[in-house]
Design a protein around this motif. Structure first.
Motif, short mmCIF file in Angstrom:
data_model
loop_
_atom_site.label_atom_id
_atom_site.label_comp_id
_atom_site.label_asym_id
_atom_site.label_seq_id
_atom_site.Cartn_x
_atom_site.Cartn_y
_atom_site.Cartn_z
N SER A 10 0.83 -1.22 0.00
CA SER A 10 0.00 0.00 0.00
C SER A 10 0.85 1.25 0.00
O SER A 10 0.35 2.33 -0.31
CB SER A 10 -0.90 0.04 1.22
N HIS A 56 -2.80 -8.25 -5.07
CA HIS A 56 -4.11 -8.50 -4.45
C HIS A 56 -5.25 -8.51 -5.47
O HIS A 56 -6.19 -9.29 -5.37
CB HIS A 56 -4.39 -7.49 -3.34
N ILE A 79 -0.94 -14.00 -11.50
CA ILE A 79 -0.64 -13.38 -10.20
C ILE A 79 0.87 -13.13 -10.09
O ILE A 79 1.31 -12.03 -9.74
CB ILE A 79 -1.12 -14.28 -9.04
N MET A 83 3.14 -9.54 -9.96
CA MET A 83 4.14 -9.26 -8.94
C MET A 83 5.50 -8.98 -9.57
O MET A 83 6.26 -8.14 -9.09
CB MET A 83 4.25 -10.42 -7.94
N LEU A 152 1.49 -16.18 -0.97
CA LEU A 152 2.52 -16.02 0.06
C LEU A 152 2.65 -14.53 0.31
O LEU A 152 2.96 -13.77 -0.62
CB LEU A 152 3.86 -16.58 -0.46
N ASP A 155 4.91 -10.38 4.21
CA ASP A 155 5.26 -10.49 5.63
C ASP A 155 5.85 -11.87 5.94
O ASP A 155 6.81 -11.99 6.70
CB ASP A 155 4.03 -10.26 6.51
N THR A 209 -4.24 -11.80 4.18
CA THR A 209 -2.84 -12.13 4.47
C THR A 209 -2.46 -11.79 5.91
O THR A 209 -1.31 -11.57 6.22
CB THR A 209 -1.85 -11.49 3.45
C1 IPE Z 1 0.67 -10.02 -1.24
O1 IPE Z 1 1.71 -9.63 -0.43
C2 IPE Z 1 1.17 -10.82 -2.42
C3 IPE Z 1 0.11 -11.17 -3.40
C4 IPE Z 1 -1.14 -10.86 -3.27
C5 IPE Z 1 0.55 -11.93 -4.57
P1 IPE Z 1 1.40 -8.72 0.88
O2 IPE Z 1 0.17 -9.23 1.56
O3 IPE Z 1 2.65 -8.67 1.67
O4 IPE Z 1 1.11 -7.32 0.20
P2 IPE Z 1 0.74 -5.93 0.88
O5 IPE Z 1 1.99 -5.36 1.44
O6 IPE Z 1 -0.31 -6.21 1.95
O7 IPE Z 1 0.19 -5.14 -0.27
#
Ligand code: IPE
Length: 249
Positions: A10, A56, A79, A83, A152, A155, A209
């Motif tokens: 973000s 995302h 996906i 990335m 994955l 974090d 996540t």
């Molecule tokens: C998400 O990583 C990776 C994918 C969705 C492929 P994060 O969950 O660490 O991403 P941010 O920092 O919250 O955007």
């Protein structure tokens, strides 16, 4: 001294529009990293970035999360491809500032077992550090035993890589200035989950996540001190200061 720095998705992307970079924010972060390396404030550095509006967006389009997998290779490639696109931007902005950044794509090396436990070999990352490179990893999609492929988070990559290389410091540059208490003030230090359970418990149920609760729990288990801070404090963190919230179990 090895530092692992996560740039939140973000922070470096515009989360409201699919596949949109936040160019000025990424430039500011790349400037801070380049200055910290050239001044010697930081020597060995691993950068990990999140997915933001790149990862995302595609993950939710295909219904893939950290636990809900897919066996559709096209979805995996889409996906992962998004990335990699974001990763190219991150690498390019670092190279513009002479930071010797090289990519490490988790899809190629990491996997989850049936219970969801992650395996992320870090020998390559260690060798890169020894040779003066700045390895750049990112949230990704990875093979997951019994589930096809799942997300994955960046974090999780941070935790695994920090453990693998024996990091001394871990920093999360996110959109919030730290873990906030009930009055929206930054909590300077967290030593146990009980201290913040009432504030964080359950409030992040919709974050696929993990959210702040999952993050704090994972960081308390980490061997190295971890700091959560906002973009304005990135320079202070890299200079060795302790802005935001320090989490040390
Ligand atoms: C998400 O990583 C990776 C994918 C969705 C492929 P994060 O969950 O660490 O991403 P941010 O920092 O919250 O955007």
């Amino acid at each position: 001294m090895t530092t692992v720095l996560k740039l939140g998705g973000s922070v470096v992307t515009d989360k409201d529009r699919p596949e949109a970079l936040d160019g000025p924010a990424l430039d500011a972060a790349a400037d801070a990293v380049a200055d910290a390396l050239s001044s010697g404030d930081v020597d060995d550095l691993v950068v990990v970035h999140g997915g933001g509006s790149f990862g995302h967006h595609h993950a939710s389009e295909h219904g893939v999360s950290t636990t809900e997998g897919t066996r559709d290779a096209g979805a995996v490639v889409q996906i992962h491809g998004a990335m990699k696109t974001l990763d190219e931007f991150v690498l390019a902005r670092l190279h513009d500032r002479s930071v010797p950044a090289v990519p490490v794509h988790p899809l190629s090396v990491a996997s989850r077992d049936r219970g969801g436990d992650l395996s992320l070999p870090t020998r390559g990352v260690e060798t890169m550090l020894g040779e003066g490179f700045v390895p750049v990893l990112h949230g990704d999609v990875v093979a997951h035993e019994g589930a096809g492929a799942t997300i994955l988070s960046g974090d999780e990559v941070v935790t695994a890589v920090a453990e693998g290389v024996g990091a001394d410091r871990v920093g999360f540059c996110s959109t919030v200035p730290g873990v906030l208490d009930g009055d929206e003030a930054v909590i300077p230090e967290i030593r146990s989950y009980e201290e913040v359970a009432d504030l964080l418990g359950g409030s992040d149920a919709t974050d696929v996540t993990g959210g702040m609760a999952g993050k704090v729990r994972a960081l308390l288990d980490l061997g190295a001190p971890a700091t959560i801070f906002g973009p304005d404090d990135l320079r202070a963190f890299l200079a060795g200061e302790q802005p935001g919230t320090l989490i040390r179990g």
